[in-house]
Design a protein around this motif. Sequence first.
Motif, PDB file in Angstrom:
ATOM      1  N   LYS A  24       0.836  -1.189   0.000  1.00 11.75           N
ATOM      2  CA  LYS A  24       0.000   0.000   0.000  1.00 11.75           C
ATOM      3  C   LYS A  24       0.875   1.245   0.000  1.00 11.75           C
ATOM      4  O   LYS A  24       1.823   1.352   0.773  1.00 11.75           O
ATOM      5  CB  LYS A  24      -0.906  -0.002   1.231  1.00 11.75           C
ATOM      6  N   SER A  26       0.324   5.272   0.285  1.00 14.76           N
ATOM      7  CA  SER A  26      -0.665   6.312   0.562  1.00 14.76           C
ATOM      8  C   SER A  26      -0.115   7.699   0.264  1.00 14.76           C
ATOM      9  O   SER A  26       1.040   8.003   0.567  1.00 14.76           O
ATOM     10  CB  SER A  26      -1.098   6.248   2.030  1.00 14.76           C
ATOM     11  N   GLU A 356       2.268   4.987   7.643  1.00 15.41           N
ATOM     12  CA  GLU A 356       2.138   5.791   6.427  1.00 15.41           C
ATOM     13  C   GLU A 356       2.929   7.094   6.508  1.00 15.41           C
ATOM     14  O   GLU A 356       3.565   7.501   5.532  1.00 15.41           O
ATOM     15  CB  GLU A 356       0.658   6.072   6.159  1.00 15.41           C
TER      16      GLU A 356
END
Length: 390
Positions: A24, A26, A356
């Motif tokens: 992922k 972000s 993140e």
Amino acid sequence: MRHYLVLLIGLLLSLQSVLAQVPKKSTSSDIYHSLQKLNFLGSALYIAAHPDDENTRLISYLSNEVKARTGYLSITRGDGGQNLIGKELRELLGVLRTQELLAARSVDGGKQFFTRANDFGYSKHPSETLEIWDKEAVLGDVVWVLRNFKPDVIVNRFDHRTPGSTHGHHTSSAMLSIEAFDLVNDVNAYPEQLDKVSLWQPKRLFFNTSWWFYGSPENFEKADKSKMMNLDVGVYYPMKGLSNNEIASIASSQHLSQGFGRLSSRGSQDEYIELLSGDMPNDKSNIFEGINTSWSRVKGGDAIGKILIAVEENFDFVNPSKHLPELLEAHKLLVNIEDDHWKRIKLNELQDIILEVCGLYLEASSTVPNAVPGSSVKINIEALNRSNAA
């Protein structure tokens, strides 16, 4: 602080799935959106009968505009339907439609739930449906979801007051929701569940009505709306570059086996919800009005909220990692609160945000596509800190 960060990141990475997946990545806007949701302590659950029954406009609105933790309970997995894209039917179609629902939720931001009920095809009346489903067992599943998810508000897709006028599954889903609303806080209802979940009482129960249920727009225009709320779900999200209706259309279009594609639309879009149980909000455009959705909802939450609200208000989109010290301080406080329900939810959200803002990129890849037990596999590991966090 650095020692605490290293331990925390090590723990988080050890919990990551080893299944093949794309890491992922972000953006600052994604992180900010997650931070906004972190600071909202409220939940909503949408309930209907099948995959593609859900109103993705309302689910997306509650998740992305209101910032609520939002779920969809589909009573069945849709294995009694047709398949426009393949040969899978019955159980295999249920597997396919389950994945379509999960794909839709990955778009609109909701969480997905099911019961054990079998989609056996069209039913003329809820009495037939509930007999075939084994009402008490399926009702127990609904109660379980409510006790586990703990929604403040519930929204039914269908009307429980019109048996025999539509698909029996549809009416049954609403009838089960109505009954579960009153049972979920009853210690004598499905007591065997209470070893793993606790009693709960949702504050409000709504029916997501529209002109369709009145036969025509003209009839709906004349209807008594004193118990209805009107939500304009046609909002635009600048950080996403999409309107709520566009997100909802993309989510609905995941139901490929049903040919359920929907054209995107933009601009104002009214959704009406009729109050069935609970108190009517004074502000008829705010479904959570009067419900505490701030950090003060939990004992010890004020100090956490003070830190995290300040991060949200002063968020640095250019350098999100500058907020790492405050996020770690909030984490230290959060692990010690007594409310296990919100602690579990918000710890997961906060830990994701911490990873993140650190800009960490971690990927493990194999040089071969498969292997057998006992064989050796070469693994390439890429670990990169792309932020100023040290």
